[in-house]
Design a protein around this motif. Sequence first.
Motif, PDB file in Angstrom:
ATOM      1  N   VAL A 134       0.836  -1.207   0.000  1.00 15.81           N
ATOM      2  CA  VAL A 134       0.000   0.000   0.000  1.00 15.81           C
ATOM      3  C   VAL A 134       0.868   1.252   0.000  1.00 15.81           C
ATOM      4  CG1 VAL A 134      -1.651   1.343   1.366  1.00 15.81           C
ATOM      5  CG2 VAL A 134      -1.976  -1.123   1.086  1.00 15.81           C
ATOM      6  N   ARG A 135       1.910   1.270   0.841  1.00 11.57           N
ATOM      7  CA  ARG A 135       2.808   2.440   0.922  1.00 11.57           C
ATOM      8  C   ARG A 135       3.436   2.777  -0.415  1.00 11.57           C
ATOM      9  NH1 ARG A 135       4.890   0.095   5.565  1.00 11.57           N
ATOM     10  NH2 ARG A 135       6.808  -0.574   4.517  1.00 11.57           N
ATOM     11  N   ASN A 136       3.681   1.745  -1.214  1.00 11.40           N
ATOM     12  CA  ASN A 136       4.429   1.941  -2.451  1.00 11.40           C
ATOM     13  C   ASN A 136       3.571   1.915  -3.711  1.00 11.40           C
ATOM     14  OD1 ASN A 136       7.588   1.930  -1.851  1.00 11.40           O
ATOM     15  ND2 ASN A 136       6.581   0.573  -0.371  1.00 11.40           N
ATOM     16  N   GLY A 137       2.258   1.868  -3.539  1.00 14.83           N
ATOM     17  CA  GLY A 137       1.375   1.905  -4.696  1.00 14.83           C
ATOM     18  C   GLY A 137       1.465   0.676  -5.580  1.00 14.83           C
ATOM     19  N   VAL A 138       1.752  -0.484  -4.965  1.00 14.91           N
ATOM     20  CA  VAL A 138       1.853  -1.742  -5.713  1.00 14.91           C
ATOM     21  C   VAL A 138       0.473  -2.404  -5.743  1.00 14.91           C
ATOM     22  CG1 VAL A 138       2.918  -4.028  -5.822  1.00 14.91           C
ATOM     23  CG2 VAL A 138       4.259  -2.050  -5.051  1.00 14.91           C
ATOM     24  N   LEU A 180      -3.253 -14.317   1.751  1.00 19.08           N
ATOM     25  CA  LEU A 180      -3.348 -13.742   0.404  1.00 19.08           C
ATOM     26  C   LEU A 180      -4.779 -13.278   0.132  1.00 19.08           C
ATOM     27  CD1 LEU A 180      -1.199 -16.204  -1.766  1.00 19.08           C
ATOM     28  CD2 LEU A 180      -0.483 -14.137  -0.562  1.00 19.08           C
ATOM     29  N   LYS A 181      -5.747 -14.074   0.545  1.00 17.50           N
ATOM     30  CA  LYS A 181      -7.154 -13.692   0.371  1.00 17.50           C
ATOM     31  C   LYS A 181      -7.484 -12.463   1.215  1.00 17.50           C
ATOM     32  CE  LYS A 181      -8.926 -18.270  -0.848  1.00 17.50           C
ATOM     33  NZ  LYS A 181      -9.772 -19.431  -0.433  1.00 17.50           N
ATOM     34  N   LYS A 182      -6.921 -12.391   2.412  1.00 13.29           N
ATOM     35  CA  LYS A 182      -7.157 -11.259   3.304  1.00 13.29           C
ATOM     36  C   LYS A 182      -6.624  -9.965   2.692  1.00 13.29           C
ATOM     37  CE  LYS A 182      -6.234  -9.864   8.113  1.00 13.29           C
ATOM     38  NZ  LYS A 182      -5.026  -9.026   8.181  1.00 13.29           N
ATOM     39  N   ILE A 183      -5.420 -10.022   2.128  1.00 15.06           N
ATOM     40  CA  ILE A 183      -4.840  -8.839   1.477  1.00 15.06           C
ATOM     41  C   ILE A 183      -5.719  -8.390   0.307  1.00 15.06           C
ATOM     42  CG2 ILE A 183      -2.889  -7.996   0.102  1.00 15.06           C
ATOM     43  CD1 ILE A 183      -1.061  -9.730   1.841  1.00 15.06           C
ATOM     44  N   LYS A 184      -6.156  -9.352  -0.498  1.00 10.48           N
ATOM     45  CA  LYS A 184      -7.003  -9.036  -1.649  1.00 10.48           C
ATOM     46  C   LYS A 184      -8.320  -8.392  -1.198  1.00 10.48           C
ATOM     47  CE  LYS A 184      -8.602  -9.311  -5.927  1.00 10.48           C
ATOM     48  NZ  LYS A 184      -8.116  -8.435  -7.005  1.00 10.48           N
ATOM     49  N   GLU A 199      -8.998  -6.795   1.651  1.00  6.06           N
ATOM     50  CA  GLU A 199      -8.829  -5.515   2.342  1.00  6.06           C
ATOM     51  C   GLU A 199      -8.306  -4.401   1.454  1.00  6.06           C
ATOM     52  OE1 GLU A 199      -7.953  -7.366   6.814  1.00  6.06           O
ATOM     53  OE2 GLU A 199      -6.361  -6.314   5.725  1.00  6.06           O
ATOM     54  N   THR A 200      -7.542  -4.739   0.412  1.00  4.98           N
ATOM     55  CA  THR A 200      -6.874  -3.701  -0.386  1.00  4.98           C
ATOM     56  C   THR A 200      -7.131  -3.798  -1.891  1.00  4.98           C
ATOM     57  OG1 THR A 200      -4.856  -5.004  -0.736  1.00  4.98           O
ATOM     58  CG2 THR A 200      -4.988  -3.704   1.299  1.00  4.98           C
ATOM     59  N   GLY A 201      -7.578  -4.957  -2.363  1.00  2.00           N
ATOM     60  CA  GLY A 201      -7.701  -5.167  -3.800  1.00  2.00           C
ATOM     61  C   GLY A 201      -6.400  -5.589  -4.457  1.00  2.00           C
ATOM     62  N   ILE A 202      -5.325  -5.673  -3.695  1.00  3.71           N
ATOM     63  CA  ILE A 202      -4.011  -6.029  -4.238  1.00  3.71           C
ATOM     64  C   ILE A 202      -3.916  -7.540  -4.402  1.00  3.71           C
ATOM     65  CG2 ILE A 202      -1.516  -5.999  -3.813  1.00  3.71           C
ATOM     66  CD1 ILE A 202      -2.024  -3.472  -2.068  1.00  3.71           C
ATOM     67  N   THR A 203      -3.438  -7.989  -5.564  1.00  4.72           N
ATOM     68  CA  THR A 203      -3.207  -9.417  -5.781  1.00  4.72           C
ATOM     69  C   THR A 203      -1.751  -9.743  -5.453  1.00  4.72           C
ATOM     70  OG1 THR A 203      -2.772  -8.984  -8.138  1.00  4.72           O
ATOM     71  CG2 THR A 203      -4.977  -9.719  -7.531  1.00  4.72           C
ATOM     72  N   VAL A 204      -1.576 -10.783  -4.654  1.00  6.47           N
ATOM     73  CA  VAL A 204      -0.238 -11.294  -4.334  1.00  6.47           C
ATOM     74  C   VAL A 204      -0.194 -12.764  -4.711  1.00  6.47           C
ATOM     75  CG1 VAL A 204       1.487 -11.677  -2.543  1.00  6.47           C
ATOM     76  CG2 VAL A 204      -0.014  -9.667  -2.398  1.00  6.47           C
ATOM     77  N   TRP A 205       0.756 -13.108  -5.559  1.00  7.73           N
ATOM     78  CA  TRP A 205       0.994 -14.502  -5.938  1.00  7.73           C
ATOM     79  C   TRP A 205       2.354 -14.918  -5.412  1.00  7.73           C
ATOM     80  CZ3 TRP A 205      -0.573 -14.001 -11.831  1.00  7.73           C
ATOM     81  CH2 TRP A 205      -1.963 -13.822 -11.919  1.00  7.73           C
ATOM     82  N   LEU A 206       2.513 -16.200  -5.106  1.00  3.69           N
ATOM     83  CA  LEU A 206       3.744 -16.675  -4.488  1.00  3.69           C
ATOM     84  C   LEU A 206       4.489 -17.687  -5.358  1.00  3.69           C
ATOM     85  CD1 LEU A 206       2.681 -17.147  -0.748  1.00  3.69           C
ATOM     86  CD2 LEU A 206       3.828 -15.187  -1.811  1.00  3.69           C
ATOM     87  N   LEU A 207       5.813 -17.553  -5.318  1.00  2.00           N
ATOM     88  CA  LEU A 207       6.729 -18.500  -5.952  1.00  2.00           C
ATOM     89  C   LEU A 207       7.528 -19.176  -4.844  1.00  2.00           C
ATOM     90  CD1 LEU A 207       7.796 -15.866  -8.545  1.00  2.00           C
ATOM     91  CD2 LEU A 207       7.017 -18.110  -9.290  1.00  2.00           C
ATOM     92  N   GLY A 208       7.547 -20.499  -4.834  1.00  2.00           N
ATOM     93  CA  GLY A 208       8.291 -21.223  -3.813  1.00  2.00           C
ATOM     94  C   GLY A 208       9.754 -21.348  -4.194  1.00  2.00           C
TER      95      GLY A 208
END
Length: 337
Positions: free
Chosen positions: A89-93, A123-127, A129-138
């Motif tokens: 959020v701070r960085n507009g991502v 990840l669902k919580k972030i989406k 609360e903010t609309g931001i999508t976060v995907w993960l690479l192991g």
Amino acid sequence: MNKSEFYKFFKDIPKAELHIHIEAVMSRETIKKLYLKKNGVEFSDSEIKKLFSYSDLNGFIAAFLKVQDLFTEVSDFDLIFDDLKNYLVRNGVVHCEAFFAPSAFIKKGFDYAEMTKNFEKNLKKIKKETGITVWLLGDVSRTFGLENAENNYKMFKEHPFEGFIGIGLGGAEQKGPSKDFGPVFEKALADKYHAVAHAGEDVGPESIWDALRICHAERIGHGITSVQDPELVKYVRDNKIPIEVCPTSNVFTKKYVKKMAEHPVREMFDKGIPVTIATDDPIFFGAELLDEYWNLYSKLHFSKKDMKQIILNSFEDSFLSDEQKTNFKNKVEESWK
């Protein structure tokens, strides 16, 4: 633009970040909480300063492992994802493709299936609360060898979760050459997962060639030694292979870049290499995404037009669908106007 104008303007432009490690966005407050929980005593400011004092890539990795060692239970990841959300959020991502490294946690006795439930929940919580999508690479991790990497991939495949998109190869590049991990990457790509690799950060262009030819990596993390090999520059440009450049991280490790003004990202961009800008490990290197954009603008002579292209690249070089990429790039154009 002066610095305050720059930060205000670029915070409001939607961006993607494609090279960041989730443990490395934690705040110092979170580190103190985890330390107190584990050890029963306060973590002093002088001790924190010592923790973040290192002069090369191996020193950084040692500090990274010490931070991972502060985790005592899977629920501790809730703090990390809260810090990640605040950072984005701070960085507009608006879209992030981040790494997680399970090896140290598995060695501590954490249950990987339980970890994945925590990750998916957060990840669902972030989406939400903010609309931001976060995907993960192991991160299969080159630090602990091929057998460990294969075991990690086996876990990833057995316990998929919503938001998991593929594998990465991080860790000590000299100790774990890219060429050693071809079998893991072949399996991941055959199973339709994405695959990326850190290469050309602490080793020459031969590491990038191996990541491309043997591992068939779709993106290269760091890749700063690519400019040492004209044939490689032509290859990544012609084949549109994105390179995730993390300027402050490269300066901090001091192997090929001693100061920001000498960073090769300007040369890489000018030669047509698809470059995206990221932070790698913000808490460890003291630079967030807006800081890295400011470095390009103030120290490496990137124009505002160049900066806009870098931002568009961040979506184009992602693993989003073509439709999603177009939607985000349209939002960049609207915000820019």
